[in-house]
Design an enzyme around this catalytic site. Structure first.
Site, PDB file in Angstrom:
ATOM      1  N   GLN A  69      -4.292  -5.134  -1.030  1.00 24.89           N
ATOM      2  CA  GLN A  69      -3.899  -5.065   0.377  1.00 24.89           C
ATOM      3  C   GLN A  69      -3.818  -3.639   0.918  1.00 24.89           C
ATOM      4  O   GLN A  69      -3.950  -3.415   2.126  1.00 24.89           O
ATOM      5  CB  GLN A  69      -2.542  -5.759   0.580  1.00 24.89           C
TER       6      GLN A  69
ATOM      7  N   THR B 118       0.818   3.799   4.463  1.00 27.13           N
ATOM      8  CA  THR B 118      -0.040   3.185   3.450  1.00 27.13           C
ATOM      9  C   THR B 118      -1.504   3.147   3.872  1.00 27.13           C
ATOM     10  O   THR B 118      -2.392   3.570   3.119  1.00 27.13           O
ATOM     11  CB  THR B 118       0.449   1.761   3.147  1.00 27.13           C
ATOM     12  N   ILE B 119      -1.776   2.645   5.065  1.00 28.32           N
ATOM     13  CA  ILE B 119      -3.155   2.558   5.550  1.00 28.32           C
ATOM     14  C   ILE B 119      -3.613   3.884   6.132  1.00 28.32           C
ATOM     15  O   ILE B 119      -4.734   4.343   5.868  1.00 28.32           O
ATOM     16  CB  ILE B 119      -3.302   1.435   6.597  1.00 28.32           C
TER      17      ILE B 119
ATOM     18  N   ARG C 143       1.374 -10.895  -1.641  1.00 27.85           N
ATOM     19  CA  ARG C 143       2.341 -10.005  -2.272  1.00 27.85           C
ATOM     20  C   ARG C 143       3.531  -9.848  -1.318  1.00 27.85           C
ATOM     21  O   ARG C 143       3.391  -9.903  -0.101  1.00 27.85           O
ATOM     22  CB  ARG C 143       1.692  -8.661  -2.613  1.00 27.85           C
TER      23      ARG C 143
ATOM     24  N   CYS D  18      -5.529  -7.438   6.037  1.00 24.23           N
ATOM     25  CA  CYS D  18      -6.098  -7.398   4.686  1.00 24.23           C
ATOM     26  C   CYS D  18      -6.548  -8.783   4.227  1.00 24.23           C
ATOM     27  O   CYS D  18      -7.666  -8.954   3.731  1.00 24.23           O
ATOM     28  CB  CYS D  18      -5.093  -6.804   3.701  1.00 24.23           C
TER      29      CYS D  18
END
Length: 340
Positions: free
Chosen positions: A300, A11-12, A167, A139
């Site tokens: 995020q 994701t990052i 989340r 985040c």
């Protein structure tokens, strides 16, 4: 031109890799991946060089993905590594970075002790200049620090109390939850976010509470700030409106839910529907004497991406905070003022 490696392409990592490609002073030399999933196939299709652990080479080759070398080979080709591996894995890689004498940027999932300094570009870029190992905070902490350090320009921040609605998972994390529950994270005060903020602003009086909610889109923060002086709302609005990486959301947009903000990002043609700016609801800003209250949304998946780019420049002592943030913001299309 700085040669940058990204260890971890999730994701990052994939967002940081794309951001590196857009920088005029950086070259992405490759990414490290442990499994030949869809992210690896897409990276290969895009021409990104993929490096893997020794034991994974056969698995990648059988999947039809060419391997450029091992993770250690990738590290050797770089001047600096951005480690975006899962929580705790970065600390396991640090001995290799030390052995190969490479600078490294870690993520907020690692303990603060893994690095020489915890980092937020708006708060302590200058302190990070020349540091070999930098940790970009999480985040949620990035959002807290951006907001606190921006408001601090109006009057010294004396105290912060914040509630964080987290989340439950990123959109691709299908095995995580909860699906139908609110979960205290944890049911004690403060949550870890306060300690993380203090890793950057050491003496700040801050307490945080957090709860995990069944959503994947964004976090929400509800924050109460006590200042040294009495201030006016117009001064708070002005500093928020004029600080890059913060955008204001007006009620006139009729888009206040996080799902609606994702739709705004789609309509704005943002890459991956990302909004790396802190999204402050302008109508939520309340000011009375020395007290400021506001609420904001945090995407995020993307908020820490510009921080990683600035951390690279700080570690390598490439330029000033102002120049780095300007180049990062321009290259990534990061806004200030109102989102629309």
């Amino acid at each position: 031109m700085i040669n940058v490696a990204v260890n971890g392409y999730g994701t990052i990592g994939k967002r940081v890799a794309d951001a590196i490609i857009k920088q005029p002073d950086m070259k992405l030399v490759g990414v490290a991946k442990t499994s030949p999933n869809y992210e690896a196939f897409i990276a290969h299709r895009r021409g990104i060089r993929i490096y893997v652990p020794q034991q994974s080479i056969k698995k990648f080759e059988e999947s039809g993905i060419p391997v450029a070398g091992t993770v250690e080979d990738l590290i050797k080709t770089s001047d600096i590594v951005v480690d975006t591996t899962p929580n705790g894995v970065g600390a396991q890689y640090k001995p290799i970075y030390l052995q190969l004498q490479r600078n490294a940027i870690f993520q907020g999932g690692e303990k603060a002790e893994v690095a020489d300094i915890s980092f937020s570009a708006l708060c302590n870029y200058n302190e990070a200049l020349g540091k070999k190992y930098i940790r970009v905070v999480s985040c949620n902490t990035t959002a807290l620090l951006r907001t606190i350090c921006t408001v601090n320009k109006v009057s010294k921040v004396e105290k912060v109390r914040a509630t964080i609605v987290r989340r439950a998972a990123d959109q691709k994390e299908v095995k995580k939850g909860p699906i139908n529950s609110l979960v205290p994270d944890p049911a004690t005060v403060p949550s870890h976010h306060a300690k993380d903020v203090n890793s950057v602003i050491r003496n700040l009086d801050i307490a945080t509470m957090a709860v995990i909610a069944p959503t994947t889109l964004m976090h929400m923060h509800f924050i109460n700030i006590t200042l040294k002086d009495k201030v006016e709302k117009k001064d708070i609005l002005s500093v928020l409106e004029n600080t890059p990486r913060i955008v204001l959301i007006s009620s006139k947009y009729d888009a206040e839910a996080t799902a609606e903000l994702v739709e705004v990002a789609r309509d704005l043609k943002r890459d991956r529907n990302d909004i790396p700016e802190v999204m402050i609801f302008s109508d939520s800003i309340y000011v009375k004497d020395d007290e400021v209250m506001l609420m904001y949304a945090v995407h995020q998946e993307s908020i820490v991406v510009p921080e990683n780019i600035d951390a690279i420049r700080a570690s390598m002592k490439l330029m000033s905070a102002e120049d780095s943030m300007r180049i990062t913001n321009e290259s990534l299309g990061i806004l200030k003022g109102y989102l629309i």
